[in-house]
Design an enzyme around this catalytic site. Structure first.
Site, mmCIF file in Angstrom:
data_model
loop_
_atom_site.group_PDB
_atom_site.id
_atom_site.type_symbol
_atom_site.label_atom_id
_atom_site.label_comp_id
_atom_site.label_asym_id
_atom_site.label_seq_id
_atom_site.Cartn_x
_atom_site.Cartn_y
_atom_site.Cartn_z
ATOM 1 N N LEU A 15 -10.488 2.979 4.730
ATOM 2 C CA LEU A 15 -10.589 2.798 6.177
ATOM 3 C C LEU A 15 -10.770 4.139 6.881
ATOM 4 O O LEU A 15 -11.614 4.289 7.774
ATOM 5 C CB LEU A 15 -9.324 2.095 6.690
ATOM 6 C CG LEU A 15 -9.158 1.982 8.198
ATOM 7 C CD1 LEU A 15 -10.245 1.097 8.796
ATOM 8 C CD2 LEU A 15 -7.771 1.418 8.547
ATOM 9 N N ASP A 53 0.130 16.766 4.810
ATOM 10 C CA ASP A 53 0.953 15.779 4.111
ATOM 11 C C ASP A 53 1.955 15.220 5.120
ATOM 12 O O ASP A 53 2.838 15.943 5.595
ATOM 13 C CB ASP A 53 1.685 16.473 2.942
ATOM 14 C CG ASP A 53 2.525 15.489 2.140
ATOM 15 O OD1 ASP A 53 2.694 14.334 2.597
ATOM 16 O OD2 ASP A 53 3.018 15.875 1.070
ATOM 17 N N TYR A 143 4.997 -3.455 0.043
ATOM 18 C CA TYR A 143 3.978 -3.109 1.044
ATOM 19 C C TYR A 143 4.140 -3.995 2.284
ATOM 20 O O TYR A 143 4.187 -3.504 3.414
ATOM 21 C CB TYR A 143 2.602 -3.324 0.398
ATOM 22 C CG TYR A 143 1.419 -3.200 1.321
ATOM 23 C CD1 TYR A 143 1.078 -1.973 1.892
ATOM 24 C CD2 TYR A 143 0.592 -4.301 1.586
ATOM 25 C CE1 TYR A 143 -0.032 -1.856 2.714
ATOM 26 C CE2 TYR A 143 -0.523 -4.189 2.401
ATOM 27 C CZ TYR A 143 -0.835 -2.962 2.958
ATOM 28 O OH TYR A 143 -1.936 -2.843 3.768
HETATM 29 C C1 AKB Z 1 -4.181 -5.063 0.191
HETATM 30 O O1 AKB Z 1 -4.817 -5.903 -0.475
HETATM 31 O O2 AKB Z 1 -3.107 -4.583 -0.164
HETATM 32 C C2 AKB Z 1 -4.735 -4.664 1.531
HETATM 33 C C3 AKB Z 1 -4.198 -5.518 2.647
HETATM 34 C C4 AKB Z 1 -4.567 -6.928 2.759
HETATM 35 O O3 AKB Z 1 -3.485 -5.007 3.474
HETATM 36 N N1 AKB Z 1 -6.171 -4.738 1.514
#
Ligand code: AKB
Length: 319
Positions: A15, A53, A143
């Site tokens: 991105l 960083d 995540y």
């Molecule tokens: C991922 O697949 O981890 C990313 C997202 C959907 O945030 N592309």
């Protein structure tokens, strides 16, 4: 337009590299500073670049003190699949990195901050079809947990510190200029490269796994439109749902076959299948449409034509 001075953190990623190009076009090359922990590579070499960083907060503060930025785009993150393998790293970069940036932005009077959230902030009990803006959010990946927590931090900084922070919940982003790394939706990028180079692709998701997706051109447009919108049009200070299309691997393969008839896809689902199964299949982005006029331009057919044309030219040039 008032002159902006823009910092992009994590500019070397999928991105970041395309957004940096879009920002340079909109605000002038001299007004955009791209940064990452290594580089500059590819398109980033053609403009201002510094090593930065985000996990070194004193350096970040110094950098902001020296440069007087008006906007920050903070994109450095570990994605879903890599995050499951390195949960502590994902948490540290995605969470500490964001808080350092928000803090530094307040401290140095930065006017606007952009930070990307994701459909990963939703989870298995979220409504899967046309997932609404406000709904159950029970992410199961590190995540996704970091994205949901990040959304809450962004809203907190807006309410408590008056920071104009804006965000989009991106679906899978599909581009051909830079490859993604470590995501669950990456198959929808790899498939085009493999279709052109090998005429076959082994997919790590099942044939009927629907996920929300967006062509990179639309993602850049959505991001810049959100950031250019007047503050009184922004009713969501956590993160906006946005989407371009929804498809499954067998549908993208069928679209590619229209142009490369000998293309073959096979399926070998791995650990990323469970991640994909926990995410929405399609997104309701009506709040973004109403608030700041979001509208995607590309569907699966238009995106496939655009990618195959441009990528085949690029691959021939680099051969
Ligand atoms: C991922 O697949 O981890 C990313 C997202 C959907 O945030 N592309």
């Amino acid at each position: 337009m008032a002159k902006e001075k823009i910092l992009v953190i994590g500019a070397g990623g999928q991105l970041g590299s395309e957004l940096t190009l879009g920002l340079r076009k909109l605000h002038g090359k001299e007004n955009v500073m791209a940064t990452d922990i290594k580089g500059p590579e590819g398109v980033l070499a053609d403009g201002n670049f510094e090593i930065l960083d985000v996990l070194m907060p004193e350096k970040l503060m110094e950098f902001l003190q020296k440069n007087k930025f008006t906007q920050i785009y903070h994109l450095a993150a570990v994605l879903s699949a890599t995050g499951e393998k390195n949960p502590w790293l994902a948490w540290k970069l995605n969470m500490d990195g964001l808080i350092y940036v928000l803090d530094a932005a307040v401290e140095h009077g930065v006017e606007k901050v952009y930070w990307p959230s994701s459909i990963a902030a939703f989870g298995p009990t979220t409504q899967k079809i046309k997932t609404p803006q406000d709904t159950i959010m029970d992410p199961t990946t590190i995540y996704g947990i970091s994205k949901l927590a990040g959304e809450r931090w962004c809203e907190w900084y807006f309410r408590k510190k008056g920071l104009d922070v804006r965000s989009l919940r991106y679906p899978g982003l599909i581009g051909y200029k830079t490859k993604p790394g470590g995501g669950t939706t990456d198959y929808a990028v790899d498939i085009y490269f493999k279709a052109l180079t090998e005429k076959k692709y082994e997919c790590f998701l099942k044939h009927d796994t629907y996920l929300p997706m967006m062509y990179m051109d639309d993602a850049i447009k959505a991001t810049l439109d959100l950031m250019e919108a007047p503050a009184d049009k922004i009713s969501v200070r956590s993160s906006y749902n946005v989407t371009g299309m929804s498809f499954c691997p067998s549908e993208i393969a069928a679209e590619i076959k229209k142009q490369i008839p000998e293309f073959k896809i096979t399926y070998k689902p791995d650990f990323r299948q469970a991640i994909a199964d926990s995410w929405p299949k399609s997104i309701n982005d009506s709040v973004a449409r109403i608030d700041w006029g979001w509208e995607p331009a590309f569907d699966l057919e238009e995106m496939t034509t655009d990618i195959l044309n441009n990528l085949s030219r690029l691959l021939a040039l680099n051969a």
